[in-house]
Design an enzyme around this catalytic site. Structure first.
Site, PDB file in Angstrom:
ATOM      1  N   LYS A  80      51.717  -3.294 -28.175  1.00 32.38           N
ATOM      2  CA  LYS A  80      50.342  -3.022 -27.752  1.00 32.38           C
ATOM      3  C   LYS A  80      49.426  -3.703 -28.752  1.00 32.38           C
ATOM      4  O   LYS A  80      49.812  -3.938 -29.898  1.00 32.38           O
ATOM      5  CB  LYS A  80      50.103  -1.505 -27.761  1.00 32.38           C
ATOM      6  CG  LYS A  80      48.947  -1.042 -26.899  1.00 32.38           C
ATOM      7  CD  LYS A  80      49.353  -0.762 -25.476  1.00 32.38           C
ATOM      8  CE  LYS A  80      48.167  -0.390 -24.625  1.00 32.38           C
ATOM      9  NZ  LYS A  80      48.509  -0.085 -23.244  1.00 32.38           N
ATOM     10  N   VAL A  87      44.013   3.429  -8.225  1.00 32.98           N
ATOM     11  CA  VAL A  87      45.339   3.971  -7.899  1.00 32.98           C
ATOM     12  C   VAL A  87      45.237   5.144  -6.926  1.00 32.98           C
ATOM     13  O   VAL A  87      45.980   5.214  -5.935  1.00 32.98           O
ATOM     14  CB  VAL A  87      46.084   4.425  -9.181  1.00 32.98           C
ATOM     15  CG1 VAL A  87      47.447   5.000  -8.830  1.00 32.98           C
ATOM     16  CG2 VAL A  87      46.242   3.277 -10.162  1.00 32.98           C
ATOM     17  N   TYR A 114      43.104   5.965  -4.651  1.00 31.70           N
ATOM     18  CA  TYR A 114      42.786   5.594  -3.263  1.00 31.70           C
ATOM     19  C   TYR A 114      44.033   5.054  -2.553  1.00 31.70           C
ATOM     20  O   TYR A 114      44.346   5.440  -1.431  1.00 31.70           O
ATOM     21  CB  TYR A 114      41.661   4.548  -3.248  1.00 31.70           C
ATOM     22  CG  TYR A 114      41.338   4.060  -1.857  1.00 31.70           C
ATOM     23  CD1 TYR A 114      40.430   4.749  -1.055  1.00 31.70           C
ATOM     24  CD2 TYR A 114      41.970   2.932  -1.329  1.00 31.70           C
ATOM     25  CE1 TYR A 114      40.163   4.320   0.246  1.00 31.70           C
ATOM     26  CE2 TYR A 114      41.708   2.502  -0.045  1.00 31.70           C
ATOM     27  CZ  TYR A 114      40.803   3.192   0.737  1.00 31.70           C
ATOM     28  OH  TYR A 114      40.539   2.769   2.014  1.00 31.70           O
ATOM     29  N   GLY A 134      40.731  11.987  -8.810  1.00 32.34           N
ATOM     30  CA  GLY A 134      40.406  10.589  -9.089  1.00 32.34           C
ATOM     31  C   GLY A 134      40.888   9.679  -7.976  1.00 32.34           C
ATOM     32  O   GLY A 134      42.089   9.402  -7.865  1.00 32.34           O
ATOM     33  N   VAL A 135      39.942   9.245  -7.115  1.00 30.14           N
ATOM     34  CA  VAL A 135      40.338   8.335  -6.031  1.00 30.14           C
ATOM     35  C   VAL A 135      39.748   6.953  -6.302  1.00 30.14           C
ATOM     36  O   VAL A 135      38.980   6.408  -5.523  1.00 30.14           O
ATOM     37  CB  VAL A 135      39.965   8.857  -4.619  1.00 30.14           C
ATOM     38  CG1 VAL A 135      41.083   9.688  -4.058  1.00 30.14           C
ATOM     39  CG2 VAL A 135      38.656   9.632  -4.618  1.00 30.14           C
ATOM     40  N   GLY A 136      40.128   6.400  -7.466  1.00 29.12           N
ATOM     41  CA  GLY A 136      39.724   5.039  -7.833  1.00 29.12           C
ATOM     42  C   GLY A 136      40.792   4.075  -7.364  1.00 29.12           C
ATOM     43  O   GLY A 136      41.368   4.239  -6.278  1.00 29.12           O
TER      44      GLY A 136
HETATM   45  P1  NAD Z   1      39.904   3.802 -11.875  1.00 25.54           P
HETATM   46  O1  NAD Z   1      38.859   3.731 -12.926  1.00 25.54           O
HETATM   47  O2  NAD Z   1      39.933   2.766 -10.803  1.00 25.54           O
HETATM   48  O3  NAD Z   1      39.803   5.218 -11.127  1.00 25.54           O
HETATM   49  C1  NAD Z   1      39.639   6.420 -11.811  1.00 25.54           C
HETATM   50  C2  NAD Z   1      38.926   7.388 -10.882  1.00 25.54           C
HETATM   51  O4  NAD Z   1      38.856   8.650 -11.544  1.00 25.54           O
HETATM   52  C3  NAD Z   1      37.493   6.989 -10.556  1.00 25.54           C
HETATM   53  O5  NAD Z   1      37.236   7.183  -9.186  1.00 25.54           O
HETATM   54  C4  NAD Z   1      36.665   7.922 -11.424  1.00 25.54           C
HETATM   55  O6  NAD Z   1      35.387   8.216 -10.878  1.00 25.54           O
HETATM   56  C5  NAD Z   1      37.537   9.159 -11.445  1.00 25.54           C
HETATM   57  N1  NAD Z   1      37.289  10.045 -12.575  1.00 25.54           N
HETATM   58  C6  NAD Z   1      36.992   9.728 -13.861  1.00 25.54           C
HETATM   59  N2  NAD Z   1      36.853  10.841 -14.596  1.00 25.54           N
HETATM   60  C7  NAD Z   1      37.082  11.882 -13.754  1.00 25.54           C
HETATM   61  C8  NAD Z   1      37.091  13.285 -13.923  1.00 25.54           C
HETATM   62  N3  NAD Z   1      36.830  13.847 -15.086  1.00 25.54           N
HETATM   63  N4  NAD Z   1      37.377  14.055 -12.840  1.00 25.54           N
HETATM   64  C9  NAD Z   1      37.632  13.504 -11.633  1.00 25.54           C
HETATM   65  N5  NAD Z   1      37.626  12.169 -11.423  1.00 25.54           N
HETATM   66  C10 NAD Z   1      37.354  11.383 -12.468  1.00 25.54           C
HETATM   67  O7  NAD Z   1      41.298   3.881 -12.659  1.00 25.54           O
HETATM   68  P2  NAD Z   1      42.753   3.599 -12.088  1.00 25.54           P
HETATM   69  O8  NAD Z   1      43.130   2.186 -12.377  1.00 25.54           O
HETATM   70  O9  NAD Z   1      42.854   4.114 -10.693  1.00 25.54           O
HETATM   71  O10 NAD Z   1      43.638   4.489 -13.057  1.00 25.54           O
HETATM   72  C11 NAD Z   1      43.691   5.895 -12.911  1.00 25.54           C
HETATM   73  C12 NAD Z   1      44.606   6.494 -13.960  1.00 25.54           C
HETATM   74  O11 NAD Z   1      45.921   5.937 -13.829  1.00 25.54           O
HETATM   75  C13 NAD Z   1      44.193   6.203 -15.417  1.00 25.54           C
HETATM   76  O12 NAD Z   1      44.563   7.308 -16.219  1.00 25.54           O
HETATM   77  C14 NAD Z   1      45.033   5.010 -15.782  1.00 25.54           C
HETATM   78  O13 NAD Z   1      45.253   4.939 -17.191  1.00 25.54           O
HETATM   79  C15 NAD Z   1      46.318   5.330 -15.059  1.00 25.54           C
HETATM   80  N6  NAD Z   1      47.137   4.154 -14.777  1.00 25.54           N
HETATM   81  C16 NAD Z   1      46.642   3.148 -14.013  1.00 25.54           C
HETATM   82  C17 NAD Z   1      47.438   2.039 -13.741  1.00 25.54           C
HETATM   83  C18 NAD Z   1      46.929   0.905 -12.882  1.00 25.54           C
HETATM   84  O14 NAD Z   1      47.755   0.071 -12.462  1.00 25.54           O
HETATM   85  N7  NAD Z   1      45.631   0.827 -12.559  1.00 25.54           N
HETATM   86  C19 NAD Z   1      48.746   1.958 -14.257  1.00 25.54           C
HETATM   87  C20 NAD Z   1      49.235   3.028 -15.025  1.00 25.54           C
HETATM   88  C21 NAD Z   1      48.413   4.118 -15.270  1.00 25.54           C
END
Ligand code: NAD
Length: 355
Positions: A80, A183, A185, A179-181
């Protein structure tokens, strides 16, 4: 604890401090263990309070990558990097200088995107080194890891359902997603297509509206998310969300989502969940789909192969949960043990001296 003592305690191979006054670059690259392969892990750009805080973070995160790659069955070690500073002051020159430091390690560390670094930054790093993933598709990258991560989480949820209810079928099951961002969604889409009922919680009203419009379902206030009666709680937002203050109120039999560092205190909270007979899919096991996709990118494999490998998260989660019940361990302890066993076996192979 002294910084070098942390390095000894977490058992790192190498830690590199990178500095360039002219460009304002201060970075630390940590390589935890390369028994299985080069240490791969993202580069985080963050305004740490001081260098000690940055070092602590990079040591913890790089060790996590060793375990994640090992359990996912990848030939990768753990690494990292952190760049210390205000991300709004990031420049291309800084990223290129960081790329030179990565290059100097000759492939022992491979970088990628992480918090506050982008695909553009990885393309910039690529100008100085080939040891970078997550670059744009037009230069051979694998693009957004979100969909692969979501597919892996979906498979992990199916595995938990099979262990708890005897069938992996999501039809008729209720899953509450925090969290429907990116991942969350995509996960909702897989679950919806499979016939699951969905409940959403998010601080971003736009993201909630999009999920409701596309998949239907209900919304729950974040303050009572963990008490939601459902089959699966899927944390897909932030870390530190499960802790001794809310575990008693959890009514779902399964916790399985994409968020990193779901447990506030890993050992304590994994134990509390096990005592309450709540099945917890360890975060780094179930969210490895993105890493699997990046590994396929490194190997030059097609996207379909990455998805086939991500589908195996179903078997991996089952193996972890079965090992936990067979050996009387928490699921987290069982996955850590699986990782350590695989690394020890490969190390034994490497010690073989045959003519
Ligand atoms: P993202 O930023 O696209 O989505 C996160 C969502 O969570 C957003 O809609 C945000 O508004 C919401 N959110 C933030 N704080 C919140 C809270 N306190 N309560 C409710 N909702 C909240 O992020 P992502 O890429 O979808 O990643 C989501 C999680 O998965 C993170 O913890 C990330 O570290 C982990 N992750 C992601 C990946 C990847 O490929 N993107 C891989 C491994 C782990």
């Amino acid at each position: 604890m002294e910084p070098f003592a942390w390095m000894h305690e977490l058992d790192h191979e190498q830690v590199v401090y990178c500095h360039n006054k002219e460009l304002g670059l201060r970075a630390i690259i940590a390589i935890h263990d390369t028994t299985l392969g080069p240490g791969l892990g993202g580069c985080r750009f963050y305004d740490y309070v001081d260098e000690s805080a940055a070092l602590k973070d990079v040591l913890r995160l790089s060790r996590g990558m060793t375990y994640k790659a090992a359990v996912a069955g990848l030939d990768l070690g753990g690494g990292k990097a952190v760049i210390i500073g205000d991300p709004s002051l990031k420049t291309d020159a800084m990223m290129r200088a960081f790329g030179r430091h990565v290059e100097s390690l000759g492939g022992r560390y491979i970088t990628a995107e992480d918090m506050n670094t982008s695909e553009h930054d990885m393309n910039t790093v690529r100008q100085e080194t080939e040891w970078v993933t997550g670059v744009s598709r037009y230069i051979g990258g694998s693009g957004d890891p979100g969909p692969s991560t979501a597919f892996g989480v979906f498979q992990g949820i199916r595995a938990c359902l099979e262990v708890v209810f005897g069938s992996p079928d999501v039809a008729g099951r209720t899953v509450a997603i925090q969290g429907v961002g990116s991942v969350g969604y995509q996960l909702a889409k897989h679950l919806h297509d499979g016939g699951a009922k969905l409940i959403f919680s998010d601080i971003n009203q736009g993201n909630i509206a999009r999920a409701l419009e596309d998949f239907g379902g209900e919304v729950v206030d974040g303050r009572v998310f963990w008490e939601t009666p459902c089959d699966v709680l899927a944390p897909c937002a932030i870390g530190g969300v499960v802790h001794e203050r809310n575990i008693a109120g959890i009514r779902a039999p399964i916790i399985a989502g994409s968020a990193n560092n779901v447990l506030e205190d890993e050992d304590r909270d994994a134990r509390l969940l096990a005592e309450k007979k709540i099945t917890y899919a360890p975060d780094y096991v179930i969210n490895a789909g993105g890493l699997i996709a990046v590994y396929a990118e490194l190997k030059g494999w097609p996207h379909e192969k990455a998805m086939e490998d991500a589908a195996r998260i179903f078997d991996t989660v089952k193996r972890v949960l079965n090992k936990a019940s067979a050996e009387g361990l928490t699921s987290l302890a069982a996955s850590n043990k699986l990782a350590e066993e695989r690394i020890a076996q490969v190390a034994a192979v490497q010690r073989l001296r045959l003519p």
